[in-house]
Design an enzyme around this catalytic site. Structure first.
Site, PDB file in Angstrom:
ATOM      1  CE  LYS A 117      -4.248  -1.588   1.746  1.00 29.74           C
ATOM      2  NZ  LYS A 117      -5.246  -1.215   2.735  1.00 29.74           N
ATOM      3  NE  ARG A 292      -9.262  -8.747  -4.399  1.00 26.83           N
ATOM      4  CZ  ARG A 292     -10.313  -8.110  -3.909  1.00 26.83           C
ATOM      5  NH1 ARG A 292     -11.450  -8.109  -4.579  1.00 26.83           N
ATOM      6  NH2 ARG A 292     -10.250  -7.454  -2.762  1.00 26.83           N
TER       7      ARG A 292
HETATM    8  P1  ADP Z   1      -8.185  -2.919   3.559  1.00 26.55           P
HETATM    9  O1  ADP Z   1      -7.276  -3.203   2.403  1.00 26.55           O
HETATM   10  O2  ADP Z   1      -7.736  -3.538   4.839  1.00 26.55           O
HETATM   11  O3  ADP Z   1      -9.621  -3.173   3.233  1.00 26.55           O
HETATM   12  P2  ADP Z   1      -8.491  -0.028   3.002  1.00 26.55           P
HETATM   13  O4  ADP Z   1      -7.364   0.901   2.899  1.00 26.55           O
HETATM   14  O5  ADP Z   1      -9.166  -0.458   1.735  1.00 26.55           O
HETATM   15  O6  ADP Z   1      -8.023  -1.332   3.830  1.00 26.55           O
HETATM   16  O7  ADP Z   1      -9.588   0.566   3.963  1.00 26.55           O
HETATM   17  C1  ADP Z   1     -10.717  -0.170   4.401  1.00 26.55           C
HETATM   18  C2  ADP Z   1     -11.677   0.748   5.110  1.00 26.55           C
HETATM   19  O8  ADP Z   1     -11.033   1.356   6.260  1.00 26.55           O
HETATM   20  C3  ADP Z   1     -12.193   1.917   4.291  1.00 26.55           C
HETATM   21  O9  ADP Z   1     -13.280   1.586   3.469  1.00 26.55           O
HETATM   22  C4  ADP Z   1     -12.576   2.881   5.395  1.00 26.55           C
HETATM   23  O10 ADP Z   1     -13.786   2.457   6.004  1.00 26.55           O
HETATM   24  C5  ADP Z   1     -11.476   2.697   6.436  1.00 26.55           C
HETATM   25  N1  ADP Z   1     -10.352   3.650   6.214  1.00 26.55           N
HETATM   26  C6  ADP Z   1      -9.217   3.429   5.506  1.00 26.55           C
HETATM   27  N2  ADP Z   1      -8.425   4.536   5.487  1.00 26.55           N
HETATM   28  C7  ADP Z   1      -9.067   5.484   6.194  1.00 26.55           C
HETATM   29  C8  ADP Z   1      -8.762   6.855   6.557  1.00 26.55           C
HETATM   30  N3  ADP Z   1      -7.628   7.456   6.181  1.00 26.55           N
HETATM   31  N4  ADP Z   1      -9.676   7.531   7.315  1.00 26.55           N
HETATM   32  C9  ADP Z   1     -10.816   6.935   7.716  1.00 26.55           C
HETATM   33  N5  ADP Z   1     -11.157   5.659   7.439  1.00 26.55           N
HETATM   34  C10 ADP Z   1     -10.303   4.926   6.688  1.00 26.55           C
END
Ligand code: ADP
Length: 448
Positions: A117, A292
C-alpha cells in the site's frame, strides 16, 4: 486465441460465477477443491474436478504447487484466480505464467505494486490520483510516528503496508493514544501479514467509501464503469453496496472516472481493477487499488449490462475491451447485500447444515451463491454465503424490491445476517442514502 479449458482456483459462489461465464464462452471448466468441498456446487457443475488437499486453505486453495500440478494434469490453458485466496498474489501469477499457463488477471508487477500500500500510494500520486494526506513511506518507530502525526494532524490512522480485510489498522485520536495504537498496528500487521511495516494517514471523520471499476487491455485502451458506493461497513468490511452512489452526479462521475481510466492507461494496466477512494466534502482521496474481480462487481454489471468476467477472460486471451467509454449506458439502480453465515447480533460464525433454502425470485433479482438445501457450510472459509443483488429503475424502487426479496429468502436453520439487512433497509438513513463509513457500527449497531 480463445481458451479451451480454464482451471478455476477458487471455491464457493465465486467459482460458480466464473464457471457460468466460461460455459457461455464455450470454455471447458476445471474445479479444484479441498476434501471439505467434495459435495460443493462448483465441484458438481464443473466439467472436470481435482481434489488438491485438505480443508485448511493453506493445504488447498492457497497451495500453489498443488494448483499448478492440477492445471498441468488436466491441460488447462488458463487459471482464473477468482476473488480472495491467490487472486492478488504476484508470485502465483508469475509461477502460473512460468508454466506457460495464462493467469487471468493483471501483470505480476502491477499486482505487486498495488499489493504494497505504500508503493501503491507513491504510484497513485505519480499517476495524478489524489491521496489521503499521510506519510510518504513506512514509519519505523514511535519517534517517527510522533513527527508524522504532527505533520498530518490528529486524529491519525496507522495502517499496515500489506493490509487487507481491514486488519492492521489503528486510530490515534490524540498524541496520548499514538504509542499504543502504533505498537498495536505493528504487531497486528506482523501477525496477519508477516510484515510489520506500517504507514500513517489522516483519519477522515465522516467519509464515504466510493470506488471506481476500471478495465484496461493490452492495446492501451482503458475505460471506467462508474462507481460503487460501499460505505455501509462493519470492521472496515463492506456489508451493503450500491451503484450508483446516492451522492455522485454525472459530472462528478465523469471527472473521477476519467482520473481513474487515465491512470490505468498510463500504467499499461491489463485486466479488471478497482480504485478505492474515501469521499468527504466533495473530494476524493485514494486509499488502495484492488487488482482483481471484486465481490460487489454484480451491481456494476446490473447497471451497465456488461459481464465483467467475460471481459476479463477475453482480455486475458489477448482481445480488446469489447466496448468504448461512450458505449456504456448506466441504467437504473442496484444494491447488493452480503449475507453471511453469522449471528446477526454477535457476528459469531454459524457453520452447519442448511436444511431449507428458498431463493427470492422476480425481475431484477440475482443470487450469487453456492448453497442448496442439504449443503453444509464448512467452518474453514469465509462466512459470506449469499450475495443478493437487486436492480430496479431507480433507488426507491430498488429499496422496495430489496425489502420484498429479503422477506422471501429463507436459509434455515443456521444463523445468517438476513435480519441485519432487514434492519438496515428499514432505516431513514438508508432511505435517504445519508450514511457514512461509520454509521452502521457507531449508530445502528452502537458498538463503538
Ligand atoms: P483494507 O485493504 O484492509 O480493506 P483499506 O485501505 O481499503 O483497507 O480501507 C478499508 C476501510 O477502512 C475503508 O473503506 C474505510 O472504512 C477505512 N479507512 C481506511 N483509510 C481510512 C482513513 N484514512 N480515514 C478513515 N477511514 C479509513
Amino acid at each position: 486465441m480463445t481458451f479451451k479449458k480454464i482451471l478455476i482456483a477458487n471455491r464457493g459462489d465465486v467459482a460458480l460465477r466464473v464457471l457460468r461465464t466460461c460455459r457461455e464462452l464455450n470454455i471447458q471448466t476445471v474445479a479444484i477443491h479441498s476434501t471439505a468441498d467434495s459435495e460443493a456446487m462448483h465441484v458438481r457443475l464443473a466439467d472436470e474436478t481435482v481434489c488438491i488437499g485438505g480443508p485448511p486453505s493453506s493445504d488447498s486453495y492457497l497451495n500453489i504447487p498443488a494448483i499448478i500440478t492440477a492445471a498441468q494434469l488436466v491441460g488447462a490453458d488458463a487459471i482464473h484466480p477468482g476473488v480472495g485466496f491467490l487472486s492478488e498474489n504476484a508470485d502465483f501469477a508469475e509461477i502460473v505464467e512460468a508454466h506457460n499457463i495464462v493467469f487471468i488477471g493483471p501483470k505480476p508487477e502491477h499486482i505487486k505494486c498495488m499489493g504494497d500500500k505504500i508503493q501503491a500510494k507513491i504510484t497513485a500520486k505519480e499517476l495524478g490520483i489524489p491521496l489521503v494526506p499521510g506519510s510518504k513511506s513506512d514509519v519505523i518507530n514511535i519517534e517517527g510516528a510522533l513527527i508524522e502525526a504532527k505533520k498530518i494532524g490528529y486524529p491519525v490512522l496507522i495502517k499496515a503496508a500489506s493490509g487487507g480485510g481491514g486488519r492492521g489498522m489503528k486510530v490515534a485520536m490524540s498524541e496520548d493514544e499514538l504509542e499504543s495504537a502504533f505498537v498495536a498496528a505493528k504487531s497486528e500487521a506482523k501477525a496477519a501479514f508477516g510484515d510489520d511495516r506500517v504507514y500513517m494517514e489522516r483519519y477522515l471523520q465522516k467519509p464515504r467509501h466510493i470506488e471506481i471499476q476500471i478495465i484496461g487491455d493490452k492495446f492501451g485502451n482503458a475505460v471506467h464503469l462508474g462507481e460503487r458506493e460501499c460505505s455501509i461497513q462493519r470492521r472496515h468490511q463492506k456489508v451493503i453496496e450500491e451503484a450508483p452512489s446516492p451522492v455522485i452526479n454525472q459530472n462528478v462521475r465523469d471527472k473521477i472516472g476519467k482520473v481513474a481510466s487515465n491512470a490505468v492507461a498510463k500504467m499499461g494496466y491489463i485486466g479488471l481493477g478497482t480504485i478505492e477512494f474515501l469521499y468527504e466534502n466533495d473530494q476524493f482521496f485514494f486509499i488502495e487499488m484492488n487488482t482483481r474481480l471484486q465481490v460487489e462487481h454484480p451491481i456494476t454489471e446490473a447497471i451497465t449490462g456488461i459481464d465483467l468476467v467475460k471481459e476479463q477472460i477475453m482480455i486475458a486471451s489477448g482481445q480488446p475491451i469489447s466496448f468504448r467509454q461512450n458505449d456504456i449506458k448506466f441504467s437504473g439502480h442496484a444494491i447488493e447485500c452480503r449475507i453471511n453465515a453469522e449471528d446477526p447480533k454477535t457476528f459469531i460464525p454459524s457453520p452447519g447444515k442448511i436444511t431449507q433454502f428458498h431463493s427470492p425470485c422476480g425481475l431484477g433479482i440475482r443470487i450469487e451463491s453456492c448453497i442448496y438445501s442439504g449443503y453444509v457450510v464448512p467452518p474453514y472459509y469465509d462466512s459470506l454465503i449469499v450475495k443478493l443483488i437487486v436492480h430496479a429503475s431507480d433507488r426507491d424502487q430498488c429499496i422496495l424490491k430489496l425489502k420484498q426479496a429479503l422477506k422471501e429468502i429463507v436459509i434455515e436453520p443456521i444463523s445468517t445476517t438476513i435480519d441485519l439487512h432487514k434492519e438496515i433497509i428499514e432505516t431513514n438513513v438508508m432511505k435517504q442514502g445519508s450514511y457514512d463509513i461509520r454509521w452502521l457500527e457507531n449508530i445502528l449497531l452502537n458498538t463503538k
